[in-house]
Design an enzyme around this catalytic site. Sequence first.
Site: not given
Ligand code: BJW
Ligand code: ZN
Length: 250
Positions: A66, A69, A118, A146, A186, A212
């Site tokens: 982190y 980043r 997030h 802390c 995006g 996108n």
């Molecule tokens: C361009 C471009 C340009 C490039 N112009 N475009 C339902 C079904 C299945 C699974 C789940 C579900 N519900 C929950 C889950 C589990 C899980 C999940 O989703 N898993 C999947 C992987 C399947 N979700 C969670 O765990 C979430 N919590 C939750 O649901 O709590 C309730 C719960 C708890 C316990 C059990 C069950 C439920 C939490 C999700 C947290 C995500 N965290 C992250 C890290 C954040 C911190 C950090 O940065 O370190 O968030 S992961 C990462 O992915 C980050 C992002 O915000 C997130 C999304 O990514 P994003 O932004 O879409 O990026 P990319 O790289 O994937 O895509 C980039 C895009 O840009 C591409 O399409 C390119 O083409 C495009 N692009 N240049 C336009 N110039």
């Molecule tokens: Zn503390």
Amino acid sequence: MQFSEILLNKLKHANKVAVLTGAGISSESGVPTFRDPGGIWEKFKPEELANFDAFIRNPDFVWSWYQHRREIMRNVKPNQGHYALAEMEKLFNEFNLITQNIDNLHCRAGSREITELHGNIERNYCIKCNTFADEINIIQNKVLKCEKCGGLVRPDVVWFGEMLPVKELQHAEHSAANCDVFFTIGTSAEVYPAAMLPLIAKRNGAYVVEINVKPTAITFEINESITGKSGIILNQLVKCITEIKLLNSN
Ligand code: BJW
Ligand code: ZN
């Protein structure tokens, strides 16, 4: 660039507009995305780093990732996509900007109402007593302790398996369900519950548009896809909307 008649007409009459952004909007600023080639997950699997267990197992390692980043994010600037959205906010009665990004670039570009699903990398808190830590020194590569209780300090971001902030998620769902036009920009739409938002919007009658560089998990479920870099497209789109609104008011 030519926008579709239907989109321009929808925007001309739209009262409420909602936008969901993902890592792609910041890629033109130089922030790596997650799932594109060369992105963050090519080197490290999400389950290795973006979850609480990984942090407990190896806090220094996750912390230094982190820090790396943070350094990138502090050295980049908002791009024309961020600025265009800040402008777009002024053009509609209701405008909700929902972001999955933790990089603070929408805020730095001047957007006012931002729903951060997030978290934000600039904030950090103690996992034991929840006290927020002050300004983080970028050089410090060992996890912070802390000042109050000695607990581990973590970034205030949402990891896999963790709940999203309740108020923010509710607000995002409400905005999606009640808007006239919804933009998904995006994001690969692979991470839930954020990926549900465009579908909620569509189910409730909004016109849903994706911007996108390539197709995503939801491309075939929405109304319109605009292929290209979000910075260039949004910049032109805002100019178009401004013209339409001017013509409308004369
Ligand atoms: C361009 C471009 C340009 C490039 N112009 N475009 C339902 C079904 C299945 C699974 C789940 C579900 N519900 C929950 C889950 C589990 C899980 C999940 O989703 N898993 C999947 C992987 C399947 N979700 C969670 O765990 C979430 N919590 C939750 O649901 O709590 C309730 C719960 C708890 C316990 C059990 C069950 C439920 C939490 C999700 C947290 C995500 N965290 C992250 C890290 C954040 C911190 C950090 O940065 O370190 O968030 S992961 C990462 O992915 C980050 C992002 O915000 C997130 C999304 O990514 P994003 O932004 O879409 O990026 P990319 O790289 O994937 O895509 C980039 C895009 O840009 C591409 O399409 C390119 O083409 C495009 N692009 N240049 C336009 N110039
Ligand atoms: Zn503390």
